[in-house]
Write a protein that holds these residues in place. Structure first.
Motif, PDB file in Angstrom:
ATOM      1  N   ASN A 189     -24.073 -90.304 -39.596  1.00 53.44           N
ATOM      2  CA  ASN A 189     -25.259 -89.909 -38.838  1.00 53.44           C
ATOM      3  C   ASN A 189     -25.664 -91.025 -37.891  1.00 53.44           C
ATOM      4  O   ASN A 189     -25.069 -92.119 -37.900  1.00 53.44           O
ATOM      5  N   VAL A 190     -26.670 -90.758 -37.080  1.00 49.63           N
ATOM      6  CA  VAL A 190     -27.107 -91.720 -36.062  1.00 49.63           C
ATOM      7  C   VAL A 190     -27.665 -92.979 -36.716  1.00 49.63           C
ATOM      8  O   VAL A 190     -27.435 -94.095 -36.230  1.00 49.63           O
ATOM      9  N   LYS A 191     -28.385 -92.827 -37.819  1.00 43.83           N
ATOM     10  CA  LYS A 191     -28.951 -93.987 -38.501  1.00 43.83           C
ATOM     11  C   LYS A 191     -27.858 -94.948 -38.959  1.00 43.83           C
ATOM     12  O   LYS A 191     -27.974 -96.173 -38.786  1.00 43.83           O
ATOM     13  N   GLU A 192     -26.799 -94.399 -39.534  1.00 44.91           N
ATOM     14  CA  GLU A 192     -25.685 -95.241 -39.994  1.00 44.91           C
ATOM     15  C   GLU A 192     -25.017 -95.951 -38.825  1.00 44.91           C
ATOM     16  O   GLU A 192     -24.689 -97.138 -38.903  1.00 44.91           O
ATOM     17  N   LEU A 193     -24.836 -95.240 -37.719  1.00 42.95           N
ATOM     18  CA  LEU A 193     -24.235 -95.841 -36.523  1.00 42.95           C
ATOM     19  C   LEU A 193     -25.111 -96.972 -36.002  1.00 42.95           C
ATOM     20  O   LEU A 193     -24.604 -98.048 -35.647  1.00 42.95           O
ATOM     21  N   ALA A 194     -26.400 -96.747 -35.946  1.00 46.64           N
ATOM     22  CA  ALA A 194     -27.319 -97.757 -35.435  1.00 46.64           C
ATOM     23  C   ALA A 194     -27.316 -99.007 -36.313  1.00 46.64           C
ATOM     24  O   ALA A 194     -27.393-100.133 -35.810  1.00 46.64           O
ATOM     25  N   GLU A 195     -27.218 -98.813 -37.625  1.00 49.50           N
ATOM     26  CA  GLU A 195     -27.188 -99.957 -38.541  1.00 49.50           C
ATOM     27  C   GLU A 195     -25.938-100.796 -38.337  1.00 49.50           C
ATOM     28  O   GLU A 195     -25.992-102.029 -38.350  1.00 49.50           O
ATOM     29  N   VAL A 196     -24.805-100.128 -38.148  1.00 54.01           N
ATOM     30  CA  VAL A 196     -23.545-100.852 -37.936  1.00 54.01           C
ATOM     31  C   VAL A 196     -23.596-101.675 -36.651  1.00 54.01           C
ATOM     32  O   VAL A 196     -23.147-102.826 -36.615  1.00 54.01           O
ATOM     33  N   LEU A 197     -24.149-101.100 -35.600  1.00 53.15           N
ATOM     34  CA  LEU A 197     -24.175-101.753 -34.292  1.00 53.15           C
ATOM     35  C   LEU A 197     -25.451-102.552 -34.054  1.00 53.15           C
ATOM     36  O   LEU A 197     -25.591-103.180 -32.999  1.00 53.15           O
ATOM     37  N   ARG A 198     -26.357-102.519 -35.016  1.00 49.64           N
ATOM     38  CA  ARG A 198     -27.639-103.228 -34.904  1.00 49.64           C
ATOM     39  C   ARG A 198     -28.402-102.792 -33.663  1.00 49.64           C
ATOM     40  O   ARG A 198     -28.862-103.608 -32.851  1.00 49.64           O
TER      41      ARG A 198
END
Length: 312
Positions: A189-198
């Motif tokens: 999901n978008v949240k997981e992507l955002a966490e990976v890329l900060r």
């Protein structure tokens, strides 16, 4: 509609989807439980006819040995993989040939067959070659390596096209990361992507909507990648019960995602060829991004469709 491009697409997508829609011949590469999908043409270029025959024999009937200069038709949609055979020491011309092949048929993985040598790792890093197999291991390893490359070549090609586009840097990084991750364990999901890329999930989602010429969303983009990977796992022989947990989703959730994109029940999804799903993905997500409202098209890439191929 499954597998159809809409409107005016960048040249890469037109060529790539032409490749996806090419009718497949009667390839001898096949197996039970879908481990090998139907494939088109695997070009083999080698220094000697003996090495070419060795490589072709290991691959099977899908291999087509190229003689002479080894030139490739620009964007030939029938070429799905290229195997280069070269004994050590590797001449500089092979590096130029590998680079030229990637310009002409950017979706096709290039596998290099050679002798073990200290300079191979450095050569591989500079040439864009997808994999290396030693001549001693051709009969036991080449076929399986080709299979792996076939499964993931499209998503890697899509990622490269995104990275060469004029999309904002942060969005380019997010999309390319997602496409490559989908070859193994997709971003959920978008949240997981955002966490990976900060990054901020809200900022990433807004950037996607701002830069696409459609109603597509970043959440929909990631969901489609999950379905592409789920379809791949199920086609390999795994049950939905096993494939789901590998991706972090239950079967009912995968069913709901499939109904959302590409609009099919799981039973219908399983009957849909992977290349049709890839063409639909390109049409629904990549085309609107590369033809976004604030751009005239994708960035120019080095080389030209009419560039001559180096002589092996």
């Amino acid at each position: 509609m499954i597998g159809q491009l809409k409107g005016t697409s960048p040249p890469f997508l037109h060529t790539f989807c032409s490749y996806l829609h090419q009718p497949r011949g009667n390839s001898t590469i096949s197996s039970t439980r879908g481990a090998w999908e139907e494939v088109g043409m695997i070009r083999v270029v080698a220094d000697t006819s003996r090495d070419a025959a060795l490589i072709a024999d290991a691959i099977g009937g899908a291999a087509h040995v190229m003689h002479g200069s080894g030139r490739f038709a620009a964007g030939d949609p029938q070429v799905e993989c290229v195997v280069l055979g070269c004994r050590s020491p590797i001449p500089p011309g092979r590096l130029d040939l590998a680079r030229a092949i990637k310009r002409q048929v950017p979706w096709a993985p290039v596998i290099f067959v050679t002798d073990p040598a200290p300079d191979v790792a450095e050569w591989l890093g500079e040439s864009g070659v997808s994999d290396v197999v030693w001549f001693d291991d051709v009969q036991t390893e080449l076929r399986s390596r080709v299979e792996v490359q076939f499964k993931n070549a499209a998503l890697f090609a899509f990622a490269g096209e995104i990275e060469g586009s004029t999309l904002p840097p942060a969005l380019r990084s997010a999309l390319a990361h997602s496409l490559r991750a989908a070859t193994d364990r997709p971003v959920r999901n978008v949240k997981e992507l955002a966490e990976v890329l900060r990054r901020s999930p809200v900022t990433l989602s807004q950037s996607f909507r701002k830069n696409t010429d459609s109603e597509a969303t970043l959440s929909g983009f990631l969901g489609a990648l999950v379905i592409l990977r789920a379809h791949q796992l199920r086609s390999s022989g795994l049950s939905w019960k096993v494939a789901g947990p590998r991706l972090g989703f239950t079967r009912p959730t995968l069913h709901a995602k499939s109904k959302k994109w590409p609009g099919l029940k799981l039973k219908e999804l399983l009957r849909t060829p992977r290349r049709s799903l890839l063409a639909t993905f390109a049409s629904d997500f990549l085309e609107p991004l590369l033809n976004g409202p604030d751009r005239t098209g994708p960035a120019q890439h080095p080389g030209s469709p009419t560039d001559p191929m180096p002589t092996p």
